[in-house]
Design a protein around this motif. Structure first.
Motif, mmCIF file in Angstrom:
data_model
loop_
_atom_site.group_PDB
_atom_site.id
_atom_site.type_symbol
_atom_site.label_atom_id
_atom_site.label_comp_id
_atom_site.label_asym_id
_atom_site.label_seq_id
_atom_site.Cartn_x
_atom_site.Cartn_y
_atom_site.Cartn_z
ATOM 1 N N GLU A 160 -78.689 -100.446 19.827
ATOM 2 C CA GLU A 160 -78.377 -100.416 18.401
ATOM 3 C C GLU A 160 -79.630 -100.053 17.607
ATOM 4 O O GLU A 160 -80.745 -100.124 18.110
ATOM 5 N N TYR A 161 -79.406 -99.706 16.313
ATOM 6 C CA TYR A 161 -80.541 -99.377 15.460
ATOM 7 C C TYR A 161 -81.552 -100.529 15.406
ATOM 8 O O TYR A 161 -82.762 -100.321 15.454
ATOM 9 N N ALA A 173 -83.817 -91.091 16.409
ATOM 10 C CA ALA A 173 -82.934 -92.027 17.113
ATOM 11 C C ALA A 173 -82.115 -91.315 18.182
ATOM 12 O O ALA A 173 -81.926 -91.836 19.289
ATOM 13 N N SER A 174 -81.641 -90.113 17.888
ATOM 14 C CA SER A 174 -80.830 -89.386 18.865
ATOM 15 C C SER A 174 -81.628 -89.008 20.099
ATOM 16 O O SER A 174 -81.081 -88.886 21.196
ATOM 17 N N GLN A 175 -82.933 -88.824 19.916
ATOM 18 C CA GLN A 175 -83.785 -88.408 21.029
ATOM 19 C C GLN A 175 -84.396 -89.574 21.792
ATOM 20 O O GLN A 175 -84.795 -89.426 22.948
ATOM 21 N N TYR A 225 -84.032 -95.505 11.908
ATOM 22 C CA TYR A 225 -82.881 -95.003 11.160
ATOM 23 C C TYR A 225 -82.996 -93.508 10.847
ATOM 24 O O TYR A 225 -82.198 -92.980 10.078
ATOM 25 N N ASP A 226 -83.985 -92.850 11.456
ATOM 26 C CA ASP A 226 -84.093 -91.400 11.354
ATOM 27 C C ASP A 226 -83.184 -90.784 12.411
ATOM 28 O O ASP A 226 -83.380 -90.999 13.610
ATOM 29 N N ASP A 227 -82.183 -90.029 11.990
ATOM 30 C CA ASP A 227 -81.169 -89.535 12.922
ATOM 31 C C ASP A 227 -81.760 -88.698 14.047
ATOM 32 O O ASP A 227 -81.346 -88.810 15.207
ATOM 33 N N ILE A 228 -82.733 -87.854 13.716
ATOM 34 C CA ILE A 228 -83.321 -86.988 14.740
ATOM 35 C C ILE A 228 -84.059 -87.818 15.783
ATOM 36 O O ILE A 228 -83.865 -87.663 16.992
#
Length: 312
Positions: free
Chosen positions: A279-280, A270-272, A265-268
């Motif tokens: 899904e999360y 997860a995006s990478q 759930y860390d945006d950085i």
């Protein structure tokens, strides 16, 4: 680094495949995987990998003449061997896959070497390291003397992040272990000849200790589950490196679950790292396994520290 410490990596689809290989054939495939990784030339469908009898002798401590004959026989048999596994396609449907292990294999008598080319479908399963994988050092299986013991060790360490397996259906377990339908049909014989000797070897010669439970439907055993604990096999394995976290495999189940959730759930992060369409919750499940891997922790130390991981 000597061959005894080389790392073997297989995609989990392959690790969980149902197949029937004898001891020498399994050893030959493991040595070929190591050759591909250590030589740097990788695995492809055109260039053969070379396994020398000398490597087999040194790795598994067998007599020279025995090694020569064993490898020669393995070349003959391995070409006919098949394995199977299941895969989810882009439509979400299950595909049942069957393949040979190798598309070509040769034994060069004058050079005491094996040259083999893996079947095309096997290549991405071995080399696709960015997805789910399980790794272990070659030394963990070097002293296992049956193919059944090697298979059981491989099956178990797919669950190393939890230290226990779910119940494995009896028929499925027999297939994963490579036991033919007409072999050891009586439960007494199956336990005495396959299961218990394999567990005994693993407990004596590898980095885990194993116990098991059987599950019944009425009076009949319908499956098995396993519990195992990690242990260090030598002092070097337990030495700390000041530049890395404190013994990655020493993370508790609670810590693994905690940091898997934090990273997912860390945006950085997860995006990478999230895969297309993932899904999360799917990413979190994948991270639960990855966090048992020291290489993964080293490669993602900055992200882990960002979500609260601290070096000791």
């Amino acid at each position: 680094m000597r061959l005894m410490n080389k790392l073997v990596v297989k995609d989990n689809a392959l690790m969980n495949a149902s197949y029937n290989l004898d001891l020498v054939e399994q050893r030959l495939i493991l040595l070929a995987i190591i050759e591909a990784r250590e030589s740097g030339k990788g695995i492809n469908a055109n260039d053969p990998l070379i396994v020398r009898a000398e490597s087999y002798i040194n790795q598994f401590n067998v007599a020279r003449q025995t090694a020569y004959q064993s490898l020669k026989d393995a070349c003959h048999d391995l070409f006919t061997r098949q394995f199977s596994y299941q895969e989810i396609n882009e439509r979400g449907n299950t595909e049942h896959v069957r393949s040979r292990w190798v598309s070509e294999i040769r034994y060069v008598n004058a050079e005491a070497t094996v040259k083999l080319i893996f079947a095309p479908i096997v290549i991405p399963l071995i080399t696709r390291l960015e997805k789910h994988f399980t790794h272990y050092e070659m030394r963990q299986i070097s002293r296992l003397s049956t193919g059944y013991a090697i298979r059981l060790y491989e099956i178990l360490i797919c669950w190393r992040s939890t230290g226990k397996t779910p119940m494995i259906d009896l028929e499925e377990f027999r297939k994963k272990m490579g036991v033919l339908d007409d072999e050891y049909q009586r439960m007494h014989d199956f336990k005495k000849r396959i299961l218990e000797p394999s567990i005994k070897q693993i407990n004596e010669h590898t980095d885990i200790t194993v116990t098991y439970d059987h599950h019944k439907n009425g009076r009949n055993i319908v499956g098995f589950s396993f519990q195992f604990k990690q242990r260090f096999t030598d002092k070097k394995a337990s030495q700390k490196d000041a530049d890395t976290p404190d013994m990655f495999t020493g993370l508790t189940d609670k810590q693994i679950l905690f940091f898997a959730n934090k990273l997912a759930y860390d945006d950085i992060f997860a995006s990478q790292n999230a895969q297309v369409g993932e899904e999360y919750t799917d990413l979190e499940k994948r991270l639960i396994e990855n966090l048992a891997d020291p290489i993964f922790i080293q490669n993602n130390l900055e992200a882990l520290q960002r979500v609260g991981f601290k070096n000791k």
